[in-house]
Motif scaffolding. Sequence first.
Motif, PDB file in Angstrom:
ATOM      1  N   ASP A 134       0.807  -1.221   0.000  1.00 19.28           N
ATOM      2  CA  ASP A 134       0.000   0.000   0.000  1.00 19.28           C
ATOM      3  C   ASP A 134       0.843   1.276   0.000  1.00 19.28           C
ATOM      4  O   ASP A 134       0.397   2.315  -0.455  1.00 19.28           O
ATOM      5  CB  ASP A 134      -1.002  -0.006   1.176  1.00 19.28           C
ATOM      6  N   ILE A 135       2.074   1.177   0.489  1.00 14.46           N
ATOM      7  CA  ILE A 135       2.924   2.374   0.483  1.00 14.46           C
ATOM      8  C   ILE A 135       3.248   2.797  -0.955  1.00 14.46           C
ATOM      9  O   ILE A 135       3.461   3.976  -1.235  1.00 14.46           O
ATOM     10  CB  ILE A 135       4.216   2.134   1.296  1.00 14.46           C
ATOM     11  N   THR A 161       1.366   3.107  -3.322  1.00 14.86           N
ATOM     12  CA  THR A 161       0.354   4.024  -3.872  1.00 14.86           C
ATOM     13  C   THR A 161       0.322   5.374  -3.149  1.00 14.86           C
ATOM     14  O   THR A 161      -0.482   6.232  -3.467  1.00 14.86           O
ATOM     15  CB  THR A 161      -1.038   3.378  -3.778  1.00 14.86           C
ATOM     16  N   GLN A 162       1.184   5.548  -2.161  1.00 16.65           N
ATOM     17  CA  GLN A 162       1.137   6.802  -1.390  1.00 16.65           C
ATOM     18  C   GLN A 162       2.067   7.871  -1.967  1.00 16.65           C
ATOM     19  O   GLN A 162       3.116   7.551  -2.530  1.00 16.65           O
ATOM     20  CB  GLN A 162       1.506   6.529   0.073  1.00 16.65           C
ATOM     21  N   ILE A 182       4.674   9.653  -1.430  1.00 10.16           N
ATOM     22  CA  ILE A 182       5.823   9.794  -0.540  1.00 10.16           C
ATOM     23  C   ILE A 182       6.579  11.097  -0.771  1.00 10.16           C
ATOM     24  O   ILE A 182       6.902  11.836   0.165  1.00 10.16           O
ATOM     25  CB  ILE A 182       6.794   8.606  -0.748  1.00 10.16           C
ATOM     26  N   ARG A 198       4.782  14.371   0.235  1.00 12.52           N
ATOM     27  CA  ARG A 198       4.737  14.506   1.685  1.00 12.52           C
ATOM     28  C   ARG A 198       6.073  15.013   2.227  1.00 12.52           C
ATOM     29  O   ARG A 198       6.108  15.819   3.161  1.00 12.52           O
ATOM     30  CB  ARG A 198       4.431  13.161   2.338  1.00 12.52           C
ATOM     31  N   GLN A 249       6.776   4.927   8.865  1.00 10.56           N
ATOM     32  CA  GLN A 249       5.722   4.467   7.943  1.00 10.56           C
ATOM     33  C   GLN A 249       5.995   3.057   7.420  1.00 10.56           C
ATOM     34  O   GLN A 249       5.200   2.506   6.673  1.00 10.56           O
ATOM     35  CB  GLN A 249       5.630   5.414   6.739  1.00 10.56           C
TER      36      GLN A 249
END
Lengths: 331, 220
Positions: free
Chosen positions: A265-266, A268-269, A271, A274, A322
């Motif tokens: 899932d990371i 799709t974040q 990064i 942020r 994370q």
Amino acid sequence: MITLKNVSKNYGGLQALSSVSLTIPSGTVYGIIGRSGAGKSTLVKLIGLLENPDAGEIYFDDRRVDNLRGADLLVCRRQFGMIFQHFNLFSSRDVFGNVAYPLEIVGKDKVYIKDRVLGLLELVGLSDKAHSSVNKLSGGQKQRAAMARALAVCPKFLFCDEATSALDPQTTSSILQLIKNIRNKVNLTVVMITHQMNVVSDICDYVSVVDGGKVIESGTVKELVGFPHSKIAKDFVSSLIPSYEKTFKNLLQNSIIFRLYFSNDIVTQPIVSRLIKECQLNVNILSGAVRTVKDQFFGELVLELIGPAQDLKFAVDKLKSQGIVVEKLNV
Amino acid sequence: MFNTLQMLIEPTLETICMTIVSTIFALILGFPVGTLLCVTSAGNLIPNATLNSVLGRVVNVLRSFPFIILMIVIFPLSRLIVGTSIGTAATIVSLSFAATPFIARIIESALKETSSELIQAAKAMGSTNAQIVFKVIIPESCPAIVSGITLMIITIIGYSAMAGAIGGGGLGDLAIRYGYQRFRMDIMIWAVSIIVIMVELVQFLGDKIVDKIMIKRGMR
């Protein structure tokens, strides 16, 4: 199941293996990866019962095998098949004769041998080469013949000693596919000893990283690819995609470069954005890739981070919290 | 001319007979010794330094004897086995013994060509040592064994001619008694020519067989 308990081996002062413990579960494909000189060949000789460990114990399905002698040893060796980097086929025999050899030495009758060999040659796709000389086969065909020979005695274990290292990438994947197919048909525990990370990520369920005669890291392939801990494991994982590490180092000598590993899932974040928004950093993306291993996603990013030292530390801690593996590439 | 040819027939047959029979005996004696030398060497199938060095020394000592001296040394043994120390039968005894250490070394070096990886593979499959020797090492070394035996036969032909000097029979005997001692140059030339032809023929056949094996194995 194959179990090694604190196995050590010494060659005239050279500690080839020191206190190696491994458990290879039944029915899995287990990778053992390491650079040359890491102790892989020694490991093969020990689990192949060709040499005895100086200390420690080896078990095949709860039966201790490292101290077997004479007839017991021969019988035990006939429980596993082995394939090699250089195939080790007999030139004095044609393809059929090579596959028949392990059956001949246990005294099977001719009718059984013929039946079994032809079946095996069909399984590996060499039916039309039964009476060819082994020297006339291509590398891939040789390894297929060797595989048929290894499977002749219906082994519980198949040991592959750098079995794809002498083959080109296409042939390698066709051999790996064959191993997968065979494993789906018969119950087989496969041990792949290799230095090629793509082989491990393609076929193995579990993997152990060996270096300097020790097991550095063990786990599922997903864990290793997603969260490599040791330096050597990280090197193997990054070998899956072309590495630009050196280029970065030369190009950006005074900057601070990080490599980030993350999974699922990371992936799709956002990064990077942020880092910019929450950590007030300037970010320069140097390379990035997402790859799939066994239906899971693994991402790798190489970033140059520009900002004050305390902000950098804050950012790294935040990334780590994370679940992202962060590695500083230059100092 | 006709007389000369008639004189040549019997010695030629004698030489052929001596060569064939001695080769067979030398192989029977030398093959196992060569195999032992190979498998007991360091890093081979059943390493045994003591046996290997003792056997190696004996072979070396026997090989360093000049053939003509060895023949004389073996005379008593020939008398014991065939009842005489001259003629074809006695020469066969000497030739067999003289060629044994030679073939032992040839077989040893031929068998050593089998790669240790291949032997390990056979071992990993659960082969017994005997199976590895008879089903792997010897068949794998077949071309080298054949060229070794070819070389040995040629050497025995040469030795048998030398045996003529001490009453051994065959073409060498003829060449010395007629050609050398009675100045019959024609007989000398004939005898030598026949020996040359024999050697050529053996070499040709040996090469042919090696070629055939190599082609069958896809190595040529």
